[in-house]
Scaffold this motif. Structure first.
Motif, PDB file in Angstrom:
ATOM      1  N   GLU A   6       0.827  -1.207   0.000  1.00  0.00           N
ATOM      2  CA  GLU A   6       0.000   0.000   0.000  1.00  0.00           C
ATOM      3  C   GLU A   6       0.861   1.256   0.000  1.00  0.00           C
ATOM      4  O   GLU A   6       0.543   2.232  -0.675  1.00  0.00           O
ATOM      5  N   SER A   9       2.345   1.599  -3.494  1.00  0.00           N
ATOM      6  CA  SER A   9       1.296   2.038  -4.416  1.00  0.00           C
ATOM      7  C   SER A   9       1.011   3.520  -4.235  1.00  0.00           C
ATOM      8  O   SER A   9       0.840   4.254  -5.206  1.00  0.00           O
ATOM      9  N   SER A  10       0.967   3.955  -2.995  1.00  0.00           N
ATOM     10  CA  SER A  10       0.707   5.365  -2.707  1.00  0.00           C
ATOM     11  C   SER A  10       1.847   6.247  -3.211  1.00  0.00           C
ATOM     12  O   SER A  10       1.606   7.319  -3.767  1.00  0.00           O
ATOM     13  N   GLN A  13       1.666   6.400  -6.991  1.00  0.00           N
ATOM     14  CA  GLN A  13       0.556   7.270  -7.379  1.00  0.00           C
ATOM     15  C   GLN A  13       0.928   8.738  -7.233  1.00  0.00           C
ATOM     16  O   GLN A  13       0.643   9.554  -8.117  1.00  0.00           O
ATOM     17  N   SER A  14       1.569   9.094  -6.148  1.00  0.00           N
ATOM     18  CA  SER A  14       1.938  10.500  -5.952  1.00  0.00           C
ATOM     19  C   SER A  14       3.005  10.928  -6.964  1.00  0.00           C
ATOM     20  O   SER A  14       2.982  12.048  -7.458  1.00  0.00           O
ATOM     21  N   VAL A  16       3.359   9.720 -10.027  1.00  0.00           N
ATOM     22  CA  VAL A  16       2.679   9.854 -11.318  1.00  0.00           C
ATOM     23  C   VAL A  16       1.901  11.161 -11.366  1.00  0.00           C
ATOM     24  O   VAL A  16       1.878  11.841 -12.392  1.00  0.00           O
ATOM     25  N   GLU A  17       1.251  11.536 -10.257  1.00  0.00           N
ATOM     26  CA  GLU A  17       0.511  12.799 -10.221  1.00  0.00           C
ATOM     27  C   GLU A  17       1.433  14.000 -10.420  1.00  0.00           C
ATOM     28  O   GLU A  17       1.051  14.982 -11.047  1.00  0.00           O
ATOM     29  N   LYS A  20       3.214  13.842 -14.695  1.00  0.00           N
ATOM     30  CA  LYS A  20       2.251  13.292 -15.657  1.00  0.00           C
ATOM     31  C   LYS A  20       2.850  13.119 -17.051  1.00  0.00           C
ATOM     32  O   LYS A  20       2.700  12.078 -17.683  1.00  0.00           O
ATOM     33  N   THR A  23       5.402  10.362 -17.250  1.00  0.00           N
ATOM     34  CA  THR A  23       4.741   9.060 -17.205  1.00  0.00           C
ATOM     35  C   THR A  23       4.191   8.686 -18.575  1.00  0.00           C
ATOM     36  O   THR A  23       4.367   7.564 -19.050  1.00  0.00           O
ATOM     37  N   ALA A  70      -6.870   8.408 -17.889  1.00  0.00           N
ATOM     38  CA  ALA A  70      -6.518   9.466 -16.935  1.00  0.00           C
ATOM     39  C   ALA A  70      -7.581  10.558 -16.914  1.00  0.00           C
ATOM     40  O   ALA A  70      -7.932  11.073 -15.844  1.00  0.00           O
ATOM     41  N   HIS A  74      -9.803  11.494 -13.703  1.00  0.00           N
ATOM     42  CA  HIS A  74      -9.833  12.872 -13.206  1.00  0.00           C
ATOM     43  C   HIS A  74     -11.258  13.400 -13.154  1.00  0.00           C
ATOM     44  O   HIS A  74     -11.660  14.039 -12.184  1.00  0.00           O
ATOM     45  N   SER A  77     -13.217  11.498 -10.319  1.00  0.00           N
ATOM     46  CA  SER A  77     -12.745  11.825  -8.972  1.00  0.00           C
ATOM     47  C   SER A  77     -13.108  13.262  -8.601  1.00  0.00           C
ATOM     48  O   SER A  77     -13.493  13.525  -7.471  1.00  0.00           O
TER      49      SER A  77
END
Length: 115
Positions: A6, A9-10, A13-14, A16-17, A20, A23, A70, A74, A77
């Motif tokens: 986890e 993964s977190s 994810q951060s 990739v954010e 962008k 990636t 994506a 977006h 979310s």
């Protein structure tokens, strides 16, 4: 307590954010490389220029799929957070604001009659 998977993964994810475009470029380059390798193994007699053209097309398709995913992520979310904010502002006493079905004398209100 968070598991190691986890946390990883977190952190992915951060990253990739924050990165962008890098990636998307990495996905594109990996798709080109994978497509060229697959094409070379499947049909070794094919010309290199033709392999590169097909690899570019495959990479573009994959990049468009990633961009579409994506964008959908977006949209949903941000829409989810907007809907939860709207739900908090919603007046839940809506029905108490409607006119009564009958007046004090028991006569039916015009708004509620089917006639």
């Amino acid at each position: 307590m968070e598991s190691k998977m986890e946390r990883m993964s977190s952190s992915v994810q951060s990253w990739v954010e924050e990165h962008k475009l890098a990636t998307i470029g990495g996905v594109w380059a990996a798709a080109v490389g994978g497509s060229v390798a697959y094409s070379r193994r499947r049909s070794p007699q094919r010309a290199t220029s033709l392999r590169l053209i097909h690899a570019r097309i495959h990479a573009q398709a994959l990049t468009l799929a990633v961009l579409g995913g994506a964008a959908a992520f977006h949209y949903y979310s941000s829409n989810k957070s907007r809907n939860s904010a709207a739900a908090e502002q919603l007046d839940l006493d809506f029905y108490s604001q409607l006119p009564a079905a009958t007046d004090a004398d028991g006569n039916e209100n015009e708004r509620w009659s089917w006639q």
